[in-house]
Scaffold this motif. Structure first.
Motif, PDB file in Angstrom:
ATOM      1  N   PRO A  78       0.838  -1.211   0.000  1.00  0.00           N
ATOM      2  CA  PRO A  78       0.000   0.000   0.000  1.00  0.00           C
ATOM      3  C   PRO A  78       0.869   1.256   0.000  1.00  0.00           C
ATOM      4  O   PRO A  78       1.739   1.421   0.849  1.00  0.00           O
ATOM      5  CB  PRO A  78      -0.800  -0.128   1.306  1.00  0.00           C
ATOM      6  CG  PRO A  78       0.045  -0.994   2.184  1.00  0.00           C
ATOM      7  CD  PRO A  78       0.793  -1.932   1.284  1.00  0.00           C
ATOM      8  N   ILE A  79       0.618   2.155  -0.974  1.00  0.00           N
ATOM      9  CA  ILE A  79       1.435   3.367  -1.124  1.00  0.00           C
ATOM     10  C   ILE A  79       0.545   4.539  -1.525  1.00  0.00           C
ATOM     11  O   ILE A  79      -0.276   4.410  -2.439  1.00  0.00           O
ATOM     12  CB  ILE A  79       2.544   3.176  -2.178  1.00  0.00           C
ATOM     13  CG1 ILE A  79       3.512   2.075  -1.776  1.00  0.00           C
ATOM     14  CG2 ILE A  79       3.297   4.490  -2.400  1.00  0.00           C
ATOM     15  CD1 ILE A  79       4.586   1.779  -2.829  1.00  0.00           C
ATOM     16  N   ALA A 112      -5.949   7.644   1.555  1.00  0.00           N
ATOM     17  CA  ALA A 112      -5.150   6.706   2.332  1.00  0.00           C
ATOM     18  C   ALA A 112      -6.014   5.575   2.886  1.00  0.00           C
ATOM     19  O   ALA A 112      -5.609   4.399   2.870  1.00  0.00           O
ATOM     20  CB  ALA A 112      -4.447   7.441   3.469  1.00  0.00           C
ATOM     21  N   GLU A 169      -6.758   3.127   0.199  1.00  0.00           N
ATOM     22  CA  GLU A 169      -5.597   2.264  -0.079  1.00  0.00           C
ATOM     23  C   GLU A 169      -5.448   1.189   0.985  1.00  0.00           C
ATOM     24  O   GLU A 169      -5.137   0.030   0.691  1.00  0.00           O
ATOM     25  CB  GLU A 169      -4.328   3.124  -0.152  1.00  0.00           C
ATOM     26  CG  GLU A 169      -3.064   2.354  -0.501  1.00  0.00           C
ATOM     27  CD  GLU A 169      -2.988   1.896  -1.950  1.00  0.00           C
ATOM     28  OE1 GLU A 169      -1.934   1.370  -2.344  1.00  0.00           O
ATOM     29  OE2 GLU A 169      -3.985   2.060  -2.690  1.00  0.00           O
ATOM     30  N   ILE A 170      -5.690   1.574   2.251  1.00  0.00           N
ATOM     31  CA  ILE A 170      -5.629   0.591   3.342  1.00  0.00           C
ATOM     32  C   ILE A 170      -6.661  -0.505   3.129  1.00  0.00           C
ATOM     33  O   ILE A 170      -6.369  -1.702   3.271  1.00  0.00           O
ATOM     34  CB  ILE A 170      -5.848   1.286   4.705  1.00  0.00           C
ATOM     35  CG1 ILE A 170      -4.658   2.185   5.038  1.00  0.00           C
ATOM     36  CG2 ILE A 170      -6.044   0.249   5.813  1.00  0.00           C
ATOM     37  CD1 ILE A 170      -4.847   3.036   6.287  1.00  0.00           C
ATOM     38  N   LYS A 177      -5.645  -2.820   0.010  1.00  0.00           N
ATOM     39  CA  LYS A 177      -4.502  -3.734   0.173  1.00  0.00           C
ATOM     40  C   LYS A 177      -4.668  -4.674   1.370  1.00  0.00           C
ATOM     41  O   LYS A 177      -4.008  -5.711   1.435  1.00  0.00           O
ATOM     42  CB  LYS A 177      -3.202  -2.931   0.308  1.00  0.00           C
ATOM     43  CG  LYS A 177      -2.919  -2.030  -0.902  1.00  0.00           C
ATOM     44  CD  LYS A 177      -2.803  -2.834  -2.190  1.00  0.00           C
ATOM     45  CE  LYS A 177      -2.703  -1.959  -3.426  1.00  0.00           C
ATOM     46  NZ  LYS A 177      -1.530  -1.113  -3.503  1.00  0.00           N
ATOM     47  N   THR A 237      -0.879   1.888   5.443  1.00  0.00           N
ATOM     48  CA  THR A 237      -0.350   2.286   4.142  1.00  0.00           C
ATOM     49  C   THR A 237       0.936   3.071   4.335  1.00  0.00           C
ATOM     50  O   THR A 237       1.114   3.734   5.371  1.00  0.00           O
ATOM     51  CB  THR A 237      -1.343   3.146   3.336  1.00  0.00           C
ATOM     52  OG1 THR A 237      -0.789   3.411   2.041  1.00  0.00           O
ATOM     53  CG2 THR A 237      -1.634   4.472   4.036  1.00  0.00           C
ATOM     54  N   THR A 238       1.820   2.967   3.386  1.00  0.00           N
ATOM     55  CA  THR A 238       3.038   3.778   3.407  1.00  0.00           C
ATOM     56  C   THR A 238       2.731   5.122   2.767  1.00  0.00           C
ATOM     57  O   THR A 238       1.837   5.236   1.921  1.00  0.00           O
ATOM     58  CB  THR A 238       4.176   3.097   2.626  1.00  0.00           C
ATOM     59  OG1 THR A 238       3.769   2.943   1.256  1.00  0.00           O
ATOM     60  CG2 THR A 238       4.503   1.731   3.210  1.00  0.00           C
ATOM     61  N   THR A 290      -1.721   3.889   9.972  1.00  0.00           N
ATOM     62  CA  THR A 290      -2.313   2.594  10.285  1.00  0.00           C
ATOM     63  C   THR A 290      -3.743   2.741  10.793  1.00  0.00           C
ATOM     64  O   THR A 290      -4.220   3.848  11.062  1.00  0.00           O
ATOM     65  CB  THR A 290      -1.481   1.867  11.359  1.00  0.00           C
ATOM     66  OG1 THR A 290      -1.630   2.578  12.603  1.00  0.00           O
ATOM     67  CG2 THR A 290      -0.007   1.813  10.979  1.00  0.00           C
TER      68      THR A 290
END
Length: 323
Positions: A211-212, A222, A225-226, A229, A234-235, A248
């Motif tokens: 996750p980016i 974000a 994305e979390i 994935k 996520t990063t 997180t």
């Protein structure tokens, strides 16, 4: 009364066997040292033999030697005299175990061992026995008494022999410089192998699974994305692709009270910068230790340019059998 009798008898057994092991210290003499040196210098295998209860102990000693860097296997003396002695070759060592030192099946194969020029290490409770006398090296494992109240069932004597076998194996292991990595190579299966051999590169999510989001992405992006994935985090990356931080599920819970607009607030404003990272070649067991100490559920794997190349969480470690 019966329960108390059981406990009293059991306590007596444990005390007798503990004393038997403690008294082995007197037998750690020059004979013990020579036996260890013979095993260490051997260019071949260690063959361990015994019959009955001594056979069970011999089997375990062979297994311990084999798993700690000394090639070894068990041969039943009865089978040995009917063809299994063909397993022996130049450079081998024989360890023969017999508490009495007079076990007929063991003594039967001694002449063949001598004819092959294979050094014989005997482990007996009788230094004056036939086996002890014909051996190249004798290690005494005599005990004062058996734990069996009848003095018949091998109990303290087998415990003492097993302990002496462990002492030999560990002494030789140390002399070889046998390492945890060496141990892992002979234990690739099971939890030991996984803990000692498995690296993050073997279990981490990578490529499109990582996750980016960019620093300027919204909290909403974000969260999407979390969710996509499924790693609970996520990063967040800089324009050059290097890691800027992490966000997180736990971070989300902590910002709920701040009444932030997730559609407009950039993720960089709420991310955790300077987060803990790992390298792909790190042992999975080491990563687990870090995560437990830092009380975190996820870990980002970065390359030399600090760009995210992998990610994992506690579930991944659990699935891999490391946890």
């Amino acid at each position: 009364m019966a329960s108390q009798t059981f406990r009293d008898q059991a306590l007596q057994v444990l005390r007798i066997e503990a004393q038997a092991v403690q008294q082995l210290e007197q037998y750690l003499d020059q004979h013990f040292e020579r036996a260890c040196q013979l095993i260490l210098d051997a260019s071949g295998k260690v063959i361990v033999s015994g019959i009955g209860k001594s056979g069970h102990i011999a089997n375990k000693i062979a297994a311990t030697l084999a798993s700690t860097g000394t090639p070894a296997f068990f041969v039943h003396p009865g089978e040995a005299s009917h063809g299994d002695l063909g397993m022996l070759s130049a450079g081998d060592i024989m360890i023969a175990i017999s508490n009495s030192g007079e076990t007929a099946e063991v003594l039967t194969i001694v002449p063949v061992i001598k004819r092959l020029g294979i050094p014989l290490i005997a482990m007996t409770g009788k230094p004056d026995s036939t086996l002890a006398q014909v051996a190249d090296v004798h290690i005494c494992v005599a005990v004062a008494q058996e734990a069996c109240p009848l003095g018949l069932a091998p109990t303290a004597s087998t415990t003492a022999t097993l302990a002496m076998g462990d002492a030999i194996a560990v002494a030789v292991l140390d002399a070889r410089g046998f390492s945890a990595d060496d141990f892992a190579l002979s234990h690739p299966g099971g939890s030991l192998g996984r803990k000692l051999l498995l690296r993050l590169s073997d279990i981490m999510h990578q490529g499109e699974q990582v996750p980016i989001v960019a620093r300027q992405a919204s909290i909403k992006d974000a969260l999407l994305e979390i969710s996509k994935k499924g790693l609970g985090m996520t990063t967040i990356v800089n324009p050059d692709g290097s890691l800027a931080g992490i966000f997180t599920d736990g971070d989300l819970r902590r910002i709920l009270d701040q009444r932030l607009d997730i559609h407009t607030v950039a993720i960089e404003q709420v991310m955790t910068a300077n987060c803990i990272t790992a390298k792909a070649d790190m042992l999975a067991a080491e990563a687990l230790n870090i995560m437990q100490q830092k009380k975190i559920n996820g870990l980002i794997v970065v390359d030399e340019q600090r760009q995210p190349v992998g990610a994992l969480n506690m579930h991944d470690l659990l699935k891999a059998g490391v946890l």
